[in-house]
Scaffold this motif. Sequence first.
Motif, mmCIF file in Angstrom:
data_model
loop_
_atom_site.group_PDB
_atom_site.id
_atom_site.type_symbol
_atom_site.label_atom_id
_atom_site.label_comp_id
_atom_site.label_asym_id
_atom_site.label_seq_id
_atom_site.Cartn_x
_atom_site.Cartn_y
_atom_site.Cartn_z
ATOM 1 N N GLU A 229 46.168 41.522 39.574
ATOM 2 C CA GLU A 229 45.277 41.668 40.730
ATOM 3 C C GLU A 229 45.583 42.956 41.497
ATOM 4 O O GLU A 229 44.662 43.682 41.913
ATOM 5 N N LYS A 230 46.865 43.247 41.677
ATOM 6 C CA LYS A 230 47.246 44.477 42.376
ATOM 7 C C LYS A 230 46.720 45.708 41.638
ATOM 8 O O LYS A 230 46.168 46.636 42.241
ATOM 9 N N LEU A 232 44.167 45.819 39.515
ATOM 10 C CA LEU A 232 42.712 45.858 39.603
ATOM 11 C C LEU A 232 42.256 46.454 40.938
ATOM 12 O O LEU A 232 41.329 47.279 40.972
ATOM 13 N N ARG A 233 42.883 46.054 42.016
ATOM 14 C CA ARG A 233 42.500 46.577 43.324
ATOM 15 C C ARG A 233 42.714 48.084 43.392
ATOM 16 O O ARG A 233 41.872 48.820 43.901
ATOM 17 N N GLU A 234 43.842 48.532 42.866
ATOM 18 C CA GLU A 234 44.132 49.970 42.889
ATOM 19 C C GLU A 234 43.115 50.752 42.068
ATOM 20 O O GLU A 234 42.610 51.792 42.496
ATOM 21 N N GLN A 235 42.807 50.246 40.878
ATOM 22 C CA GLN A 235 41.919 50.983 39.979
ATOM 23 C C GLN A 235 40.465 50.941 40.449
ATOM 24 O O GLN A 235 39.733 51.924 40.307
ATOM 25 N N ILE A 236 40.042 49.832 40.986
ATOM 26 C CA ILE A 236 38.663 49.741 41.477
ATOM 27 C C ILE A 236 38.464 50.637 42.691
ATOM 28 O O ILE A 236 37.444 51.330 42.822
ATOM 29 N N SER A 237 39.454 50.657 43.567
ATOM 30 C CA SER A 237 39.323 51.505 44.762
ATOM 31 C C SER A 237 39.467 52.991 44.434
ATOM 32 O O SER A 237 38.821 53.836 45.048
ATOM 33 N N VAL A 273 41.449 35.657 38.696
ATOM 34 C CA VAL A 273 41.513 37.038 39.178
ATOM 35 C C VAL A 273 40.346 37.851 38.630
ATOM 36 O O VAL A 273 39.689 38.609 39.362
ATOM 37 N N LYS A 276 37.128 37.025 40.322
ATOM 38 C CA LYS A 276 37.133 37.519 41.693
ATOM 39 C C LYS A 276 36.689 38.973 41.751
ATOM 40 O O LYS A 276 35.929 39.368 42.653
ATOM 41 N N TYR A 277 37.139 39.771 40.782
ATOM 42 C CA TYR A 277 36.819 41.196 40.790
ATOM 43 C C TYR A 277 35.692 41.554 39.817
ATOM 44 O O TYR A 277 35.421 42.731 39.607
#
Length: 496
Positions: A229-230, A232-237, A273, A276-277
């Motif tokens: 999840e961490k 994914l958040r970094e790469q999506i942002s 996860v 969610k993304y």
Amino acid sequence: MVKVPYVTAATTLFSFGLIYAFGHLRDSFRGLLRFLFAAADDSPAGCNPKGYAPICVGKEDFYIRRFFRRIQDCFGRPIASKPDAWFDVVERYSTDSNKTLHRTTRTSKCLNLASFNYLGFAAADEYCTPRVIESLKKYSASTCSSRVDGGNTQLHIELEELVARFVRKPSAILLAMGYATNSAIIPALIGKGGLIISDSLNHNSIVSGARASGATIRVFQHNNPAHLEKLLREQISGGQPRTHRAWKKILVIVEGIYSMEGELCKLPEIISVCKKYKVYTYMDEAHSIGAVGKTGRGVCELLGVDPADIDIMMGTLSKSFGSSGGYIAASKEIIQHLKLTCPSHIYGTSMSPPAVQQVISAMKVILGEDGTDRGAKKISQIRDNSNFFRSELQKMGFEVLGDNDSPVMPFMVYNPAKMPAFSRECLRQNVAVVPVGFPATPLLLGRIRICISASHSREDLIKGLEVISNVGDLVGIKYLPVEQEETTSVEKPNKL
């Protein structure tokens, strides 16, 4: 995650360091001889032909010559029978320090703890074998053509429909090789501008496919949904490198059972996860389909995950079904796309018709469509065998990896000298096991991998446990405390 004890790590590093130092010392003398005899055609240093660059260079060549060659008799052992609970291993010898292995006409009957014959279908089967022989007579051994040309038989169509029904997906596609299913399918699903997020311990076929795709690759810690999840958040942002544009698509790739660890994927958490993304999921079920779950439908059934929540499900047919090849199961749109774009499907020879028939027959036995409950008994048997064997190994003091219900159970050896010593001594006592070391595992994490089958009887397993326990004591790889009282169940089979 394996935590290596400090003393074990130190002795293992010392062993590798010793081999490394002496290897380079010998290479120095080899270089000297090459310099002195460079003009001779029969150079004792083994020069390359004059004017040619060496094909094998670098660290890989050094590892093969100075590490692997010492223990290569533990790998690639020829067998002279079907891979049943017991099989015949051809004896070999070497007269040049393992550089060349020569086969003999002698064989040893060994307990088979090495093959992926999870449900026992690789041996002669009362339902499967006659139908396979009939298909051989009708279709021959090969179609000699790809699926899009003249290699698309009625059997292939039937199996694709059966696979889709078995794994509960709308559609499926067959490929002739399990490894190529990953390495050829992944580049057909994603390319430049896409992002692959892969488990750190995924199989080499997934790694090869991801690299060939041209997509950006990021790795998350093994079986760690929080780190996924961490990431994914970094790469999506952050978006794509340099341009920071949004990714064209994101594909998360995991395995159902990890082949070198025997661990089950934390599938419910990972799916949560991914949903969610809103990223795609790809699951490799090579070692889980047919082998786990109440009806053999893999980790989805075992862990209570709806197959509809997984976008692409991959599996091989060379393990639980006793055949060869692989499959992809997904939506009809994805499968149609793959049939039009996957090079392995378009250009590769289709699965051998008898191999296809073997899978059809095996799946029907598992589903109970042969009119018996043999399939249910096989699934129950491999679960009981796996849990019994794992439990006994743990009681003996071996450091066993993996989870209950998994038919793959590695236990740690660490030291590079103990791994071949264990394998050779087990073979001498008629038990065949698989040693696994670098590069298949990290350098310090050498292990022995046991694979259990439904065809093993309880007496077979007890025999294997007795030999493994004795050899484990001899080699010194029982790193955990021994449960004295419990291990008597293995030492005295009449009390079971």
